[in-house]
Design a protein around this motif. Structure first.
Motif, PDB file in Angstrom:
ATOM      1  N   ALA A  25      50.390  96.120  32.871  1.00  0.00           N
ATOM      2  CA  ALA A  25      49.506  96.738  31.590  1.00  0.00           C
ATOM      3  C   ALA A  25      47.759  96.130  32.716  1.00  0.00           C
ATOM      4  CB  ALA A  25      49.545  95.837  30.114  1.00  0.00           C
ATOM      5  N   PRO A  26      46.300  96.373  32.641  1.00  0.00           N
ATOM      6  CA  PRO A  26      45.614  95.804  33.224  1.00  0.00           C
ATOM      7  C   PRO A  26      44.945  95.397  32.859  1.00  0.00           C
ATOM      8  CG  PRO A  26      45.207  97.705  31.275  1.00  0.00           C
ATOM      9  CD  PRO A  26      46.631  97.544  31.353  1.00  0.00           C
ATOM     10  N   GLY A  27      44.568  94.041  33.326  1.00  0.00           N
ATOM     11  CA  GLY A  27      44.015  92.366  32.926  1.00  0.00           C
ATOM     12  C   GLY A  27      45.028  91.658  32.320  1.00  0.00           C
ATOM     13  N   ARG A  28      44.670  90.882  31.686  1.00  0.00           N
ATOM     14  CA  ARG A  28      45.024  89.683  30.435  1.00  0.00           C
ATOM     15  C   ARG A  28      46.005  90.440  29.682  1.00  0.00           C
ATOM     16  NH1 ARG A  28      41.767  84.037  31.321  1.00  0.00           N
ATOM     17  NH2 ARG A  28      40.408  85.977  30.436  1.00  0.00           N
ATOM     18  N   GLN A  29      46.694  89.373  28.753  1.00  0.00           N
ATOM     19  CA  GLN A  29      47.228  90.471  27.656  1.00  0.00           C
ATOM     20  C   GLN A  29      46.727  88.783  27.065  1.00  0.00           C
ATOM     21  OE1 GLN A  29      47.938  93.786  26.721  1.00  0.00           O
ATOM     22  NE2 GLN A  29      46.701  93.651  28.618  1.00  0.00           N
ATOM     23  N   VAL A  30      47.106  88.933  25.640  1.00  0.00           N
ATOM     24  CA  VAL A  30      46.767  87.600  24.930  1.00  0.00           C
ATOM     25  C   VAL A  30      47.782  87.814  23.392  1.00  0.00           C
ATOM     26  CG1 VAL A  30      45.636  86.609  23.172  1.00  0.00           C
ATOM     27  CG2 VAL A  30      44.539  87.449  25.085  1.00  0.00           C
ATOM     28  N   HIS A  31      48.838  86.785  23.035  1.00  0.00           N
ATOM     29  CA  HIS A  31      49.800  87.035  22.362  1.00  0.00           C
ATOM     30  C   HIS A  31      50.088  85.471  21.671  1.00  0.00           C
ATOM     31  CE1 HIS A  31      51.316  90.991  23.705  1.00  0.00           C
ATOM     32  NE2 HIS A  31      51.247  90.406  24.902  1.00  0.00           N
ATOM     33  N   GLU A  32      50.318  85.858  20.521  1.00  0.00           N
ATOM     34  CA  GLU A  32      51.095  84.096  19.853  1.00  0.00           C
ATOM     35  C   GLU A  32      52.473  83.973  19.447  1.00  0.00           C
ATOM     36  OE1 GLU A  32      48.433  83.032  16.423  1.00  0.00           O
ATOM     37  OE2 GLU A  32      46.067  83.715  17.278  1.00  0.00           O
ATOM     38  N   PHE A  33      53.001  83.050  19.815  1.00  0.00           N
ATOM     39  CA  PHE A  33      54.344  83.084  20.131  1.00  0.00           C
ATOM     40  C   PHE A  33      54.911  81.365  19.536  1.00  0.00           C
ATOM     41  CE2 PHE A  33      54.543  85.673  23.582  1.00  0.00           C
ATOM     42  CZ  PHE A  33      54.739  86.737  22.940  1.00  0.00           C
ATOM     43  N   ALA A  34      55.938  81.471  18.456  1.00  0.00           N
ATOM     44  CA  ALA A  34      56.342  80.575  18.248  1.00  0.00           C
ATOM     45  C   ALA A  34      57.626  79.935  19.535  1.00  0.00           C
ATOM     46  CB  ALA A  34      56.426  80.587  16.568  1.00  0.00           C
ATOM     47  N   LEU A  35      57.093  78.659  19.377  1.00  0.00           N
ATOM     48  CA  LEU A  35      58.351  78.276  21.068  1.00  0.00           C
ATOM     49  C   LEU A  35      58.690  76.786  20.174  1.00  0.00           C
ATOM     50  CD1 LEU A  35      55.826  78.887  24.502  1.00  0.00           C
ATOM     51  CD2 LEU A  35      57.700  80.566  23.253  1.00  0.00           C
ATOM     52  N   VAL A  36      59.556  76.863  20.315  1.00  0.00           N
ATOM     53  CA  VAL A  36      60.944  75.884  20.315  1.00  0.00           C
ATOM     54  C   VAL A  36      61.230  75.023  21.081  1.00  0.00           C
ATOM     55  CG1 VAL A  36      63.250  75.232  19.835  1.00  0.00           C
ATOM     56  CG2 VAL A  36      62.581  77.667  19.503  1.00  0.00           C
ATOM     57  N   THR A  37      60.705  73.836  20.739  1.00  0.00           N
ATOM     58  CA  THR A  37      60.851  72.505  21.725  1.00  0.00           C
ATOM     59  C   THR A  37      62.072  71.645  22.039  1.00  0.00           C
ATOM     60  OG1 THR A  37      60.180  70.798  20.037  1.00  0.00           O
ATOM     61  CG2 THR A  37      57.997  71.977  20.472  1.00  0.00           C
ATOM     62  N   LYS A  38      62.150  70.753  22.501  1.00  0.00           N
ATOM     63  CA  LYS A  38      63.589  70.227  23.120  1.00  0.00           C
ATOM     64  C   LYS A  38      64.492  70.097  22.484  1.00  0.00           C
ATOM     65  CE  LYS A  38      65.942  67.848  27.074  1.00  0.00           C
ATOM     66  NZ  LYS A  38      65.359  66.672  28.436  1.00  0.00           N
ATOM     67  N   ASP A  39      62.783  69.034  21.231  1.00  0.00           N
ATOM     68  CA  ASP A  39      64.021  68.119  20.270  1.00  0.00           C
ATOM     69  C   ASP A  39      63.996  69.045  19.283  1.00  0.00           C
ATOM     70  OD1 ASP A  39      60.970  68.707  19.322  1.00  0.00           O
ATOM     71  OD2 ASP A  39      60.756  66.272  18.997  1.00  0.00           O
ATOM     72  N   GLY A  40      63.872  70.744  19.061  1.00  0.00           N
ATOM     73  CA  GLY A  40      64.296  72.174  17.443  1.00  0.00           C
ATOM     74  C   GLY A  40      62.807  72.021  16.850  1.00  0.00           C
ATOM     75  N   GLY A  41      61.964  71.110  17.483  1.00  0.00           N
ATOM     76  CA  GLY A  41      60.797  71.884  16.899  1.00  0.00           C
ATOM     77  C   GLY A  41      60.128  72.886  17.182  1.00  0.00           C
ATOM     78  N   ARG A  42      59.382  73.463  16.299  1.00  0.00           N
ATOM     79  CA  ARG A  42      58.394  74.930  16.739  1.00  0.00           C
ATOM     80  C   ARG A  42      57.407  74.869  17.344  1.00  0.00           C
ATOM     81  NH1 ARG A  42      57.757  78.995  12.780  1.00  0.00           N
ATOM     82  NH2 ARG A  42      58.291  80.366  14.194  1.00  0.00           N
ATOM     83  N   VAL A  43      56.163  75.110  18.181  1.00  0.00           N
ATOM     84  CA  VAL A  43      55.095  75.191  18.388  1.00  0.00           C
ATOM     85  C   VAL A  43      54.461  76.296  17.983  1.00  0.00           C
ATOM     86  CG1 VAL A  43      53.103  74.177  20.263  1.00  0.00           C
ATOM     87  CG2 VAL A  43      55.405  72.868  18.992  1.00  0.00           C
ATOM     88  N   LEU A  44      53.405  76.592  18.148  1.00  0.00           N
ATOM     89  CA  LEU A  44      52.838  77.427  17.569  1.00  0.00           C
ATOM     90  C   LEU A  44      51.696  77.871  19.237  1.00  0.00           C
ATOM     91  CD1 LEU A  44      52.062  80.716  16.556  1.00  0.00           C
ATOM     92  CD2 LEU A  44      50.424  79.678  15.299  1.00  0.00           C
ATOM     93  N   VAL A  45      51.863  79.076  19.843  1.00  0.00           N
ATOM     94  CA  VAL A  45      51.155  78.064  20.985  1.00  0.00           C
ATOM     95  C   VAL A  45      50.439  80.075  21.430  1.00  0.00           C
ATOM     96  CG1 VAL A  45      52.652  77.469  22.177  1.00  0.00           C
ATOM     97  CG2 VAL A  45      53.107  79.527  22.600  1.00  0.00           C
TER      98      VAL A  45
END
Length: 459
Positions: free
Chosen positions: A93-113
């Motif tokens: 894809a041309p240029g930069r692509q912007v998305h939002e994901f919920a990732l999982v931390t090592k201690d099991g928490g969720r972080v929206l990035v």
């Protein structure tokens, strides 16, 4: 382990320097950046992972680099394919692509990035992988929500919103508040509230000052105000009731709270309060009529019963009252039969027999009332002016009277006289509802007058 491993992707991200491993140089550069960075090759294998990524998710570079995709460790299994597919799609894809994901931390928490990803070109110009920069978006989302909320409040809110600065002057005004204050949004900015509001401005400014000094009150308050609306010469400004809430605004950037002003939110509840007041007034007046009937029933003298009705009617209704009876119809002559004391509170007094006729001139409201056999309302042209005293004296009414309501006394088809209720400048004009109440009182007084002439009762 280094934050990266030597692959084609690593070489593409930064060339080697003589005498120094290019991968180590790249790892040092990535670790020194404030943004979380990672890179994946064309197969989705993690090739770079910097210290900010470690801080956000808790996974070290040693644990992240070399893994294929994020499944099973940095994202939920159900989301892994979608996340990896979106990231790798940036290679084509041309240029930069912007998305939002919920990732999982090592201690099991969720972080929206929020991620920004772009293709990494190889030596031949073809993409060999993708790099991804990401950051937590809670603060950014909170800021965006705050901005969106502010814009909605100042554009679409169904209540008034005014930001008042530390000098108690409007700094920002929404459309609802501008309509309520009777001016344009920009015309209100920076003006003292006293230029916009007449009666009630002291109470409002007192509330705003209290919020600045002490904080918001525990519950909303209702303020009755009268606006200083341009072009109202010759008319009476309308009173409005605003149900108001307040919040103190402080700078979020200062270590100690620095007051920026007050957020004032209000709704116009005038119609609801007037309905409530009218209902309460009707209940009170009905109760007064009932109490007067019971008290009058115990009076042996019908004249005394008439004054009892008059006294009960005065409570909360008027300052003075007069009863004039018809002595002669052609020409019309009225004789004073009873009156409340002038200058001091007290019960109505009967006037002794033989009193001379009252010298009411032609067109006097009491005379008009008898001639029309209907109620008449009138008032001084300038209730608060110097002419008000002469206006009352010319009509032979007690000093200080500025509003009058005359109701005819009729019984069995005969006009017996007139009862006049008078108010001072501290009260409002008589309205149509007041006339209906006065007519009810007049009917009861007329029934008592019909039993016995009041003039004779005093003798």
């Amino acid at each position: 382990m280094s934050a990266s491993r030597r692959t084609g992707t690593a070489g593409a991200l930064g060339p080697d320097e003589p005498g120094r491993d290019g991968g180590e140089l790249l790892a040092a550069l990535l670790d020194g950046m404030d943004a979380a960075l990672c890179a994946l090759d064309a197969d989705g294998v993690v090739t770079h992972w910097n210290r900010e990524a470690e801080r956000i998710l808790g996974w070290s570079a040693a644990e992240a680099v070399g893994r294929t995709g994020f499944a099973g460790w940095a994202v939920r299994p159900a989301d892994a394919d979608e996340v990896q597919g979106r990231l790798l799609a940036a290679m084509h894809a041309p240029g930069r692509q912007v998305h939002e994901f919920a990732l999982v931390t090592k201690d099991g928490g969720r972080v929206l990035v929020r991620t920004q990803s772009a293709a990494v070109p190889g030596a031949d110009g073809k993409p060999v992988g993708v790099y991804c920069a990401f950051s937590e978006v809670h603060a950014q989302i909170d800021l965006e929500r705050s901005i969106a909320l502010s814009e909605a409040l100042f554009e679409d809110a169904a209540w008034g919103v005014v930001l008042v600065d530390a000098d108690l002057r409007p700094a920002v005004v929404n459309a609802y508040a501008a309509r309520a204050l009777g001016s344009g949004r920009t015309a209100l900015l920076g003006r003292p509230l006293g230029e916009l509001i007449g009666q009630g401005v002291e109470e409002l400014e007192g509330a705003l000052g209290h919020v600045l000094a002490e904080g918001a009150p525990p519950s909303p308050m209702e303020v009755w105000v009268t606006l200083r609306v341009p072009g109202e010469a010759g008319g009476r400004p309308e009173r409005r009731c605003w149900r108001s809430g307040f919040v103190r605004l402080s700078s979020p950037l200062a270590e100690e709270p620095v007051p920026l002003g007050v957020g004032w939110l209000f709704q116009d509840v005038t119609e609801a309060r007037l309905v409530e007041q009218e209902a309460a007034q009707l209940r009170f007046r009905a109760n007064q009529l009932h109490r007067a009937a019971r008290a009058a029933a115990e009076c042996e003298d019908p004249a005394e019963a008439a004054t009892v009705h008059l006294d009960f009617a005065l409570a909360g209704f008027a300052d003075h009252a007069l009863i004039d009876l018809v002595e002669n119809e052609e020409p019309l002559r009225l004789v004073r039969a009873a009156a409340t004391p002038s200058g001091a509170p007290g019960a109505s007094l009967l006037v002794p027999r033989g009193t001379l006729p009252v010298r009411y001139g032609e067109g006097h409201p009491a005379v008009q009332c008898v001639e029309r056999a209907g109620s008449v309302r009138t008032g001084a042209p300038e209730p608060g002016g110097a002419e008000a005293g002469r206006w009352a004296a010319a009509r032979q009414w007690p000093e200080g009277s500025v509003f009058a309501l005359c109701a005819v006394l009729r019984s069995r088809g005969r006009t017996l006289g007139v009862v006049t209720f008078l108010r001072g400048a501290s009260r409002a004009r008589f309205e149509r509802g007041d006339a209906m109440y006065a007519e009810s009182v007049a009917a009861r007084i007329a029934a008592a007058v019909d039993l016995a002439a009041l003039g004779g009762a005093g003798g």
